[in-house]
Structures are given as C-alpha cells and as structure tokens.
Design a protein around this motif. Structure first.
Motif, PDB file in Angstrom:
ATOM      1  N   LEU A 276       1.042  -1.115   0.186  1.00 44.44           N
ATOM      2  CA  LEU A 276      -0.156   0.066  -0.229  1.00 44.44           C
ATOM      3  C   LEU A 276       1.009   1.109   0.043  1.00 44.44           C
ATOM      4  O   LEU A 276      -0.224   2.557   0.033  1.00 44.44           O
ATOM      5  CB  LEU A 276      -1.116  -0.289   1.298  1.00 44.44           C
ATOM      6  N   VAL A 277       2.558   1.273   0.174  1.00 43.65           N
ATOM      7  CA  VAL A 277       3.374   2.498  -0.165  1.00 43.65           C
ATOM      8  C   VAL A 277       3.167   2.763  -1.463  1.00 43.65           C
ATOM      9  O   VAL A 277       3.051   4.022  -0.951  1.00 43.65           O
ATOM     10  CB  VAL A 277       4.511   1.544   0.550  1.00 43.65           C
ATOM     11  N   VAL A 278       2.455   2.633  -2.231  1.00 39.40           N
ATOM     12  CA  VAL A 278       2.977   2.964  -3.577  1.00 39.40           C
ATOM     13  C   VAL A 278       1.087   4.048  -3.564  1.00 39.40           C
ATOM     14  O   VAL A 278       1.972   4.772  -4.325  1.00 39.40           O
ATOM     15  CB  VAL A 278       2.342   2.409  -4.677  1.00 39.40           C
ATOM     16  N   TYR A 279       0.394   3.799  -3.091  1.00 38.64           N
ATOM     17  CA  TYR A 279      -0.691   4.525  -2.195  1.00 38.64           C
ATOM     18  C   TYR A 279      -0.440   5.756  -1.558  1.00 38.64           C
ATOM     19  O   TYR A 279      -0.706   7.174  -1.796  1.00 38.64           O
ATOM     20  CB  TYR A 279      -1.584   4.243  -2.127  1.00 38.64           C
ATOM     21  N   LEU A 280       0.341   5.682  -0.551  1.00 41.40           N
ATOM     22  CA  LEU A 280       0.165   6.503   0.901  1.00 41.40           C
ATOM     23  C   LEU A 280       2.053   5.273   1.307  1.00 41.40           C
ATOM     24  O   LEU A 280       1.556   5.056   2.271  1.00 41.40           O
ATOM     25  CB  LEU A 280      -0.443   6.937   1.297  1.00 41.40           C
ATOM     26  N   PRO A 281       2.805   6.471   1.352  1.00 38.84           N
ATOM     27  CA  PRO A 281       3.990   5.453   2.231  1.00 38.84           C
ATOM     28  C   PRO A 281       3.769   5.647   4.088  1.00 38.84           C
ATOM     29  O   PRO A 281       4.141   4.273   3.911  1.00 38.84           O
ATOM     30  CB  PRO A 281       5.004   7.054   2.333  1.00 38.84           C
ATOM     31  N   THR A 282       2.369   6.575   4.631  1.00 37.84           N
ATOM     32  CA  THR A 282       1.829   5.532   5.938  1.00 37.84           C
ATOM     33  C   THR A 282       1.031   4.964   5.804  1.00 37.84           C
ATOM     34  O   THR A 282       0.961   4.765   7.222  1.00 37.84           O
ATOM     35  CB  THR A 282       2.456   7.083   7.008  1.00 37.84           C
ATOM     36  N   LEU A 283       0.290   4.609   5.061  1.00 40.59           N
ATOM     37  CA  LEU A 283      -1.019   4.238   5.090  1.00 40.59           C
ATOM     38  C   LEU A 283      -0.567   2.611   5.746  1.00 40.59           C
ATOM     39  O   LEU A 283      -1.318   2.221   6.902  1.00 40.59           O
ATOM     40  CB  LEU A 283      -1.591   3.960   3.808  1.00 40.59           C
ATOM     41  N   PRO A 284       0.615   1.843   5.866  1.00 42.38           N
ATOM     42  CA  PRO A 284       0.515   0.413   6.556  1.00 42.38           C
ATOM     43  C   PRO A 284       0.270   0.596   8.013  1.00 42.38           C
ATOM     44  O   PRO A 284       0.246   0.063   8.299  1.00 42.38           O
ATOM     45  CB  PRO A 284       2.305  -0.297   5.604  1.00 42.38           C
ATOM     46  N   TRP A 285       1.714   1.836   8.170  1.00 38.12           N
ATOM     47  CA  TRP A 285       1.951   2.249   9.724  1.00 38.12           C
ATOM     48  C   TRP A 285       0.577   2.320  10.432  1.00 38.12           C
ATOM     49  O   TRP A 285       0.304   2.527  11.422  1.00 38.12           O
ATOM     50  CB  TRP A 285       3.428   2.834   9.645  1.00 38.12           C
TER      51      TRP A 285
END
Length: 467
Positions: A404-413
C-alpha cells in the motif's frame, strides 16, 4: 474447583513442573525462530544488472582492462533518482559518451535501457546467499518474496484451526508430538528445496505445525500448574519466546548461507520429538473428557515425581470424595458438544520500534494469562486454534499491506497502529480473572462470573457505607 484441590495434593509447582518446563522451553525457543526466519533467509542484498563488459572476466580483462570497474559501471548502468545505480535496468548499449561528462549528470530518460535479461550481480558481504539470490526474487518478481512469507503465516492459521480441534479431541501430547515430527521433516526438507514453489509448500507445512507446538506446549505447562503460579509460568514461556528471537539473530550472524540456517533451526526438532515421550498428558483434559481413570494415572505419576508419599491412598480418597465431580463434568461435556461457534531519523525509528516490540511482548504475556484464566479446559485448545485463526489472518496480511506504500507511504503504519488501539478498547469488555482458578467447564465460567459480580457489588457497597 475440585481439580485445583487434586493438583494441590500432588504438587502444583514442584519437580514435575520443573521437568516439564525443562523439556518444553527449548522447543519454544527454537520454534519461534521459524516465525522470524525469513527476516534473514529472505533478506534482499544490494544488487544490479549483470553487465557483459563488466562482469565477464574474459571481456573485461582483455578489451577494457584500462578502465576501472567504476567507469564501466557508469557507462553500463543508469542512475536512479538518488544518483545510485539502478537495480533493475541497464543501458541497452554502453554509453561511452558519459566518460566525457565531468561531474554532470545527463537526462537518463533519453537513453535506451532494458531489464536485467542476463541476471543480476549481488552483494554477498552480509549474506553469502538467501532465497532472494537463489531464485532472483527481485524487480518484477519481488512480490513473490512476500507471498512466501504470507504462506508460512497462512500455514499457522490453518494449523491452529485444524490441530486446535484435534488437540481437544485426541489430547495435547499426541498432537504435539505429531507436529514436532512434522516441523522437523518439513523444515529440514525446505533446506534442500530445489525450486521456490517447493520451498513455499514446505514453509506452509512448517507453519501448520509451528503454531501448535507453541499452543500445546503452553497448555501442557499451564494446565499442570496451580492458579497462584500460572502467571509466573506463562511469563517464563513468553521469556523463552523472546530468547528465541534473540538467539535467531546470533545464529544468522554465524550462519550466513540460508540453507545452512534453515537446517540449523529445523534439525533440533527431531531431538524434541524424541524427548517429548517423557511429557505427561494434561490430567485436567483427561478428566473433563470423561477419562477419569487415565487422569488419575497421570496424577499419580506427578505425585511420584514431586515426592508426595502415599499418593495412591490420598488420590483414591480425593476421587471418592469428588465422585460427583466427574459425573458433573461428563454432563457438562455432553452439553458443550451441542454448542461451539528510510534512513532519516534512524535512531528515533529504532527506539520506537524497540518500545513497540516491548509492548507487543508484554501484551502477549498478559493475553496468554488472561485467556488461560478465561477459557474452560474443555474448549481451551479449540479456543486457542480459533484465536490463532484470527491472529494469523493479520499476520498473513501484514507483509502484503506493505504494497500500500505506492498509494500512501504511511498507510501501512497507520493500519498497524490503529488496530492495537481498537483491540485495547475491546479488552475492557472482558471480565477480570485475577486470583480466580482456571475454569474447566461452562458452568465454572458462569460461576466465576457470578462470583466476580458479587465481589464487585460488595466492594461498591463498602465504599458507599464508608462515605
């Protein structure tokens, strides 16, 4: 409860429990290595495309011997946005004109490039080999690395569900011994896997058994320990798992080749399988599954190992006095069978990660204690299997969430942080079980809740009268 009284008669924390833990804790230390193994065996080293004029010894030695490797690299591999050599592309033809650019960097998008059609060159300074270098799980194939990790977690999910039911049906010790042998065979065979597909299949098989080794070993300890000591014992189990994680780092430092490391953490399970014959089946489980004679036999073994004299006479008297208990447990069993459902700020990142890991370990220990006190013996293995099913869903998805980092780098965290907060709030809905004995049947759970409610009402009344 009656079993707690019987356990006190034979010793709730004596030589037997110490021996049982001595046989169990080493296997827990090693089995946790399999859960984290691919942090090392699937490490991604530095890499770049194989280049004919640079990596072919004959060509570089005869035709380009006057040029340094750095120069050959510059004309063969384009630079990425960080001015580092590209990892997945190379120039279609050597760009000799780049030799005349003194410190300037041209627009690389104007130059023809191609994928690494001849393979890659890896940095072997940290690991001599990994599954990534073995099967080139990089660039267009990098997603396969996450699939391999997820399959092990998926195996834990399936194994926890299936073997959890089998453990409640056929006993903790029997299923544990089968899983010890299963992990020994599958883990050892994975070290000799000729293809990535076979490796993934064996890792899935290993995951099926790894989760049961943890759960059944834990049950064989806690179900033989008195209520006053079970929190300490479960904490020791959690410490053993933590020691295993630290041990894996040391093993990976010594054994840099992935097949060797895989073999080192798998072969000991043949020894654990052989030594497991001295483990004693849970008498608590035998009693609640309407096998009082076998349960009494195991209790006598425990009493003998704990040095209790006249154990047969004492236990016979206790069994006679609690004869109605076994009939009650039998009825409860029948009733239950009708129902079951980036480099920046690296120091800060490392510090926060360490705090997070510590909180995870602490919450895991607390959860183990609470669940052991909350779930009746009759359904404990099934409940652990169901709990594993749910928890491994998250563990299976965890590696894939990083895409999911391709959409938003902080989204997985954000997702990783939000779920523990929600789970922590839901824990508040569970009843308190501190100092209460482990329940064996559904009626024990209901009685515990009524007892806990009465105590709360009494405390509230006391506070009001004192005011």
């Amino acid at each position: 409860m009656a079993f707690e009284e019987l356990l006190d008669k034979v010793g709730g924390l004596g030589k037997f429990q110490m021996l049982q833990m001595t046989l169990i804790l080493p296997s827990l230390m090693v089995v946790v290595c399999h859960s984290l193994l691919e942090n090392f065996t699937a490490a991604v080293p530095g890499h770049r495309c194989w280049v004919h004029i640079l990596d072919n010894a004959t060509v570089s030695g005869n035709d380009t011997g006057i040029l340094s490797p750095d120069v050959l690299l510059r004309i063969s591999i384009p630079l990425d946005s960080n001015l580092k050599p590209e990892k997945c592309h190379r120039f279609l033809h050597p760009q000799w004109q780049l030799l005349h650019l003194n410190g300037t960097f041209p627009n690389m998008t104007d130059l023809d490039t191609e994928a690494c059609v001849d393979g890659w060159v890896y940095d072997h300074s940290l690991f001599s080999s990994t599954i990534v270098t073995e099967w080139d799980l990089i660039c267009d194939h990098q997603s396969q690395k996450s699939v391999g990790q997820s399959l092990f977690m998926a195996g834990m999910l399936v194994g926890g569900l299936i073997y959890g039911f089998l453990s409640d049906r056929f006993g903790r010790k029997l299923i544990l011994r089968c899983c010890l042998l299963q992990l020994a065979i599958s883990g050892t065979c994975a070290a000799f896997a000729p293809t990535f597909l076979i490796y993934c299949s064996l890792r899935f098989w290993s995951g099926c058994s790894a989760v049961v080794i943890i759960s059944n070993n834990s049950m064989l300890v806690t179900e033989w320990t008195r209520s006053q000591s079970k929190a300490m014992v479960i904490t020791l189990i959690a410490c053993a798992l933590s020691i295993g994680q630290m041990m894996l780092g040391g093993l990976a430092f010594v054994f840099r080749e992935w097949r060797t490391l895989q073999l080192v953490v798998s072969v000991p399970f043949f020894v654990f399988f052989l030594s497991s014959r001295w483990l004693v089946e849970s008498s608590r489980w035998l009693i609640v599954t309407n096998k009082p004679d076998e349960g009494l036999k195991e209790l006598k073994i425990v009493a003998h190992r704990n040095g209790i004299k006249n154990s047969e006479e004492i236990l016979s008297m206790e069994i006679f006095n609690h004869n109605t208990l076994f009939w009650h447990l039998y009825e409860s069993t029948a009733l239950w069978e009708q129902y079951f459902p980036v480099p920046e700020m690296q120091t800060l990142r490392v510090a926060l990660a360490s705090v997070g890991i510590g909180c995870v370990a602490a919450s895991g220990s607390a959860l183990s204690v609470h669940s052991a006190e909350l779930i009746p013996t009759l359904l404990r293995a099934k409940a652990v299997g169901l709990d594993t099913l749910v928890s491994r869903c998250g563990a299976t998805l965890a590696p894939l969430l990083m895409t999911l980092v391709v959409y938003l780098p902080t989204l997985p965290w954000i997702i990783y942080g939000a779920f523990p907060i929600v789970a922590g709030l839901l824990i508040l809905l569970l009843p308190e079980t501190k100092t209460l004995p482990i329940p064996d049947t559904i009626q024990d759970v209901e009685n515990k809740q009524r007892f806990s409610r009465k105590i709360n009402e009494k405390d509230s009344y006391t506070k009001v009268t004192k005011c």
